[in-house]
Enzyme design. Structure first.
Site, PDB file in Angstrom:
ATOM      1  N   HIS A   1       0.798  -1.227   0.000  1.00  0.00           N
ATOM      2  CA  HIS A   1       0.000   0.000   0.000  1.00  0.00           C
ATOM      3  C   HIS A   1       0.835   1.283   0.000  1.00  0.00           C
ATOM      4  CE1 HIS A   1      -4.515   0.892   1.038  1.00  0.00           C
ATOM      5  NE2 HIS A   1      -4.113   1.519  -0.039  1.00  0.00           N
TER       6      HIS A   1
ATOM      7  N   ASP B   1      -9.663  -0.219   4.623  1.00  0.00           N
ATOM      8  CA  ASP B   1      -8.449  -0.844   5.149  1.00  0.00           C
ATOM      9  C   ASP B   1      -8.668  -1.220   6.613  1.00  0.00           C
ATOM     10  OD1 ASP B   1      -5.688  -1.421   5.726  1.00  0.00           O
ATOM     11  OD2 ASP B   1      -5.064   0.144   4.322  1.00  0.00           O
TER      12      ASP B   1
ATOM     13  N   HIS C   1      -6.107  -0.956   8.460  1.00  0.00           N
ATOM     14  CA  HIS C   1      -5.071  -0.092   9.045  1.00  0.00           C
ATOM     15  C   HIS C   1      -5.227   1.351   8.553  1.00  0.00           C
ATOM     16  CE1 HIS C   1      -3.463  -4.202   8.403  1.00  0.00           C
ATOM     17  NE2 HIS C   1      -3.047  -4.060   9.644  1.00  0.00           N
TER      18      HIS C   1
ATOM     19  N   ASP D   1      -2.626   3.452   8.046  1.00  0.00           N
ATOM     20  CA  ASP D   1      -1.498   3.778   7.136  1.00  0.00           C
ATOM     21  C   ASP D   1      -1.161   5.263   7.148  1.00  0.00           C
ATOM     22  OD1 ASP D   1      -1.402   1.097   6.591  1.00  0.00           O
ATOM     23  OD2 ASP D   1      -2.237   1.236   4.573  1.00  0.00           O
TER      24      ASP D   1
ATOM     25  N   HIS E   1       4.633   1.033   3.940  1.00  0.00           N
ATOM     26  CA  HIS E   1       3.214   0.781   3.610  1.00  0.00           C
ATOM     27  C   HIS E   1       2.284   1.184   4.757  1.00  0.00           C
ATOM     28  CE1 HIS E   1       2.419  -3.585   5.305  1.00  0.00           C
ATOM     29  NE2 HIS E   1       3.133  -2.872   6.131  1.00  0.00           N
TER      30      HIS E   1
ATOM     31  N   ASP F   1      -7.546  -1.753   0.368  1.00  0.00           N
ATOM     32  CA  ASP F   1      -6.580  -2.751   0.841  1.00  0.00           C
ATOM     33  C   ASP F   1      -7.370  -4.017   1.118  1.00  0.00           C
ATOM     34  OD1 ASP F   1      -4.912  -4.390   2.484  1.00  0.00           O
ATOM     35  OD2 ASP F   1      -3.784  -2.621   3.121  1.00  0.00           O
TER      36      ASP F   1
ATOM     37  N   ASP G   1      -6.900  -6.318   2.941  1.00  0.00           N
ATOM     38  CA  ASP G   1      -6.968  -6.724   4.353  1.00  0.00           C
ATOM     39  C   ASP G   1      -8.104  -6.037   5.109  1.00  0.00           C
ATOM     40  OD1 ASP G   1      -6.028  -4.261   5.478  1.00  0.00           O
ATOM     41  OD2 ASP G   1      -3.957  -4.976   5.567  1.00  0.00           O
TER      42      ASP G   1
ATOM     43  N   GLU H   1      -2.273  -5.092  -1.652  1.00  0.00           N
ATOM     44  CA  GLU H   1      -1.891  -6.036  -0.594  1.00  0.00           C
ATOM     45  C   GLU H   1      -2.393  -7.463  -0.796  1.00  0.00           C
ATOM     46  OE1 GLU H   1       0.311  -5.428   1.861  1.00  0.00           O
ATOM     47  OE2 GLU H   1       0.421  -3.234   1.923  1.00  0.00           O
TER      48      GLU H   1
END
Ligand SMILES: NC(=[NH2+])NCCC[C@H](N)C(=O)O
Length: 335
Positions: free
Chosen positions: A109, A132, A134, A136, A160, A258, A260, A303
């Protein structure tokens, strides 16, 4: 102009930017993500949806190497990530200015530094929906603030986890410089790029580092975690996010997804999975609704790491990735 997408010209063209790049984090294999997504038939799938598809192979970033790339401060591979993301910004910016829709396949990312900078070059008032687990948005200072997490990812410093700090100008090349020659300082190309924090909204957060939480609060960034998804439902959360960054539903939208963000049971093959994520439908709903606004101008899918977990998990993750992209580019279940 396109009848479905306000900013994209007819015939509507999607330009696939394949970015086999893993330098923003430590786990091998995320560079294989774009190759697997394309091999799974993505180009034909998008043609079936009525898009003209431009894809001239994956970027090899051949000319880009940074053999001598020791950490600067806490940052790992800073020169390489800076050069690659600068090249991505140029490519994405070119597509954006031609009013085709860049679809960037990662890769990690950190690439979003390039994709979002590219989008802003063509659409200075664009907003970003960042889907996401996260945030980031670690800065050069806070990147090791994820205490429990950091213990097994080598105290991070992984870029990332930082792209939004550079894009929102919370970090800049000045924090990496011990020289007067600013041209050679990594990320100096990004110093002139600025995404106002008021034009960033997150959906799906559930693993936000301590320093990042302070940043989200301090800058009043629109952050919808899994708690809000549970509480209000995904339909309401997407409207809440748009109300914050695009209240008149008039500005161009960059979607940075992302994989994830999805629950690991749905998308297992990714480098930093976190339980308790979006369901298959919640992830797709976000993509469908953003397409439906008619305001999408760029999409990232990041990702996907087909080397993690077993072959069946990798295939499942790649298939879900293609499916999210189709949803963002107009696939509907009934028409
Ligand atoms: N794009 C990602 N998967 N980011 C994960 C970031 C994890 C952690 N917050 C870090 O800064 O290292």
């Amino acid at each position: 102009m396109n009848k479905n997408l306000k900013f994209i010209t007819e015939p509507k063209t999607v330009s696939i930017v394949g970015c086999p790049f893993s330098g923003g984090q430590r786990r091998v294999g995320v560079d294989k993500g774009p190759i697997h997504l394309v091999n799974a038939g993505l180009v034909d799938q998008l043609k079936d949806l009525g898009w003209a598809v431009e894809f001239n192979g994956h970027h090899q970033f051949e000319d880009i190497s940074a053999e001598v790339d020791p950490p600067i401060g806490k940052l790992k591979n800073p020169r390489l990530v800076s050069k690659v993301t600068e090249a991505v910004a140029q490519v994405v910016g070119d597509h954006t200015r031609r009013r085709s829709l860049p679809l960037t396949l990662g890769g990690d990312h950190s690439l979003a530094m390039g994709t979002i900078a590219g989008t802003l070059s063509g659409y200075p008032d664009a907003c970003v929906i960042w889907v996401d687990a996260h945030a980031d948005i670690n800065t050069t200072e806070t990147t090791d603030s994820g205490a429990w997490y950091a213990t097994y990812t080598f105290l991070t410093g992984n870029i990332h986890g930082m792209p939004l700090a550079f894009l929102t100008s919370l970090s800049g090349s000045n924090s990496l410089s011990d020289t007067k020659d600013s041209q050679s300082v990594p990320f100096s190309w990004l110093d002139s790029v600025h995404l106002p924090p008021s034009r960033l909204a997150y959906i799906g957060l559930r693993d936000v580092d301590k320093g990042e939480k302070m940043i989200l609060l301090e800058h009043n960034i629109a952050a919808f975690s899994m708690h809000e998804v549970d509480r209000y439902g995904i339909g309401t959360v997407v409207e809440m996010a748009l109300d914050r960054v695009n209240p008149d539903r008039s500005k161009p939208i960059h979607l940075s997804f992302d994989v994830d963000a999805l629950d690991p049971s749905v998308a297992p093959s990714t480098g930093t999975p976190v339980r308790g994520g979006l369901t298959f439908r919640e992830g797709h709903y976000i993509c469908e609704r953003l397409y439906e606004t008619g305001l999408l101008v760029a999409v990232d899918l990041m990702e996907v790491n087909p080397s993690l977990k077993d072959a069946a998990d990798a295939q499942q993750t790649v298939a879900v990735g293609c499916s999210l992209v189709r949803a963002a580019l107009g696939r509907s279940d009934i028409n």
